[in-house]
Structures are given as C-alpha cells and as structure tokens.
Design a protein around this motif. Structure first.
Motif, mmCIF file in Angstrom:
data_model
loop_
_atom_site.group_PDB
_atom_site.id
_atom_site.type_symbol
_atom_site.label_atom_id
_atom_site.label_comp_id
_atom_site.label_asym_id
_atom_site.label_seq_id
_atom_site.Cartn_x
_atom_site.Cartn_y
_atom_site.Cartn_z
ATOM 1 N N PHE A 117 0.824 -1.210 0.000
ATOM 2 C CA PHE A 117 0.000 0.000 0.000
ATOM 3 C C PHE A 117 0.863 1.267 0.000
ATOM 4 O O PHE A 117 0.328 2.372 -0.031
ATOM 5 N N ALA A 118 2.162 1.125 0.053
ATOM 6 C CA ALA A 118 3.070 2.277 0.119
ATOM 7 C C ALA A 118 3.512 2.706 -1.273
ATOM 8 O O ALA A 118 3.669 1.879 -2.170
ATOM 9 N N GLY A 119 3.705 3.999 -1.450
ATOM 10 C CA GLY A 119 4.243 4.514 -2.700
ATOM 11 C C GLY A 119 3.187 5.073 -3.627
ATOM 12 O O GLY A 119 2.052 5.341 -3.224
ATOM 13 N N ARG A 120 3.588 5.243 -4.877
ATOM 14 C CA ARG A 120 2.740 5.868 -5.894
ATOM 15 C C ARG A 120 2.857 5.117 -7.218
ATOM 16 O O ARG A 120 3.913 4.590 -7.530
ATOM 17 N N VAL A 145 0.244 2.505 -15.277
ATOM 18 C CA VAL A 145 0.524 1.327 -14.451
ATOM 19 C C VAL A 145 -0.753 0.846 -13.771
ATOM 20 O O VAL A 145 -1.016 -0.354 -13.688
ATOM 21 N N TYR A 146 -1.572 1.779 -13.305
ATOM 22 C CA TYR A 146 -2.837 1.427 -12.648
ATOM 23 C C TYR A 146 -3.752 0.659 -13.607
ATOM 24 O O TYR A 146 -4.273 -0.397 -13.264
ATOM 25 N N ILE A 147 -3.922 1.176 -14.800
ATOM 26 C CA ILE A 147 -4.797 0.538 -15.789
ATOM 27 C C ILE A 147 -4.241 -0.821 -16.210
ATOM 28 O O ILE A 147 -4.977 -1.805 -16.297
ATOM 29 N N LEU A 148 -2.932 -0.893 -16.468
ATOM 30 C CA LEU A 148 -2.339 -2.164 -16.880
ATOM 31 C C LEU A 148 -2.402 -3.212 -15.769
ATOM 32 O O LEU A 148 -2.643 -4.398 -16.044
ATOM 33 N N ASP A 158 -0.492 8.942 -5.538
ATOM 34 C CA ASP A 158 0.095 9.705 -6.641
ATOM 35 C C ASP A 158 -0.654 11.009 -6.871
ATOM 36 O O ASP A 158 -0.072 11.996 -7.299
ATOM 37 N N MET A 159 -1.938 11.004 -6.557
ATOM 38 C CA MET A 159 -2.752 12.208 -6.718
ATOM 39 C C MET A 159 -2.695 13.100 -5.472
ATOM 40 O O MET A 159 -3.361 14.132 -5.414
ATOM 41 N N PHE A 206 -7.600 11.189 -14.123
ATOM 42 C CA PHE A 206 -6.937 12.363 -13.566
ATOM 43 C C PHE A 206 -5.451 12.110 -13.335
ATOM 44 O O PHE A 206 -5.068 11.058 -12.820
ATOM 45 N N PRO A 207 -4.601 13.075 -13.688
ATOM 46 C CA PRO A 207 -3.157 12.888 -13.507
ATOM 47 C C PRO A 207 -2.752 12.995 -12.042
ATOM 48 O O PRO A 207 -3.475 13.552 -11.219
#
Length: 123
Positions: A14-17, A22-25, A79-80, A106-107
C-alpha cells in the motif's frame, strides 16, 4: 530485469505511488488472470469435481485480485496526493465506477509528495 520485490510491491503493498498507465495495466492484467478460472468453471458440468475445483481457484484468484485492486488504488490515490482511505469508495455501488474512472483519468501530482519522491516508486 525487474526485481522480484518490485513485483511484490506493485501488487501487494500500500506504500508509494503509481501513475495512470501502471494502474490501468495492473487492473487489466488481474482481470485477465481472474477470468481464466471463471472461464474454466463455466465450461465444465456444474456438479462435476472439476467445477468445484475451478470454483475454489476462482475464489482464491478473486480474493487476490481484490487485494491487488485495493493496493493499486491506494497507490494511485497517493500519486494524486490523496489519502488511501478514499479507496473505500470502490465498494460503494455507482460511486465505485466513478471513482475507478477518476483514478484512470486524472493525472497525479508532478514531483515529490508526502507519499513518495516519485511516481512508480515505493518511497
């Protein structure tokens, strides 16, 4: 070559961004993985031992998929610049679809934020 720990981080931490791509893939990969046992379950006779086996395999892969989806959503929220607890919205009907689309569209924040120094990194 990617390190084994990077794969464990991507799918289970759960750590990081992580960024949108990457999320979609990650989501598409897990969707393909969970679809295979479902397909196998649907093609065998309902009362057969194979159906019971594929049912259990599907349940296990679905539980793993759920964990991966939540952990990648938390990293995407990081990341957001948002707290990971917002990932709870993925369990609210109708809102979950909108939340998923928002995470895909959203970026993220450019540069470092309080969750990690860079995107696609643990810290």
């Amino acid at each position: 070559m990617p390190d084994k720990n990077q794969f464990l981080w991507l799918f289970f931490s759960f750590a990081g961004r992580i960024n949108r791509a990457v999320y979609i893939l990650t989501f598409l990969f897990m969707l393909a993985v969970v679809s295979f046992p479902l397909y196998q379950f649907m093609r065998v006779p309902e009362e057969s031992p194979a159906a019971q086996t594929w049912s259990v395999v599907f349940g296990v892969t679905f539980a793993i998929f759920l964990w991966v989806h939540i952990s990648s959503s938390v990293k995407r929220l990081h990341d957001m610049g948002k707290p990971g607890i917002i990932a709870v919205s993925l369990f609210i009907p109708i809102v979950s679809f909108i939340a998923f689309l928002a995470l895909c569209v959203f970026p993220g924040e450019p540069g470092p934020n309080r969750y990690a120094r860079q995107t696609n990194a643990a810290k």
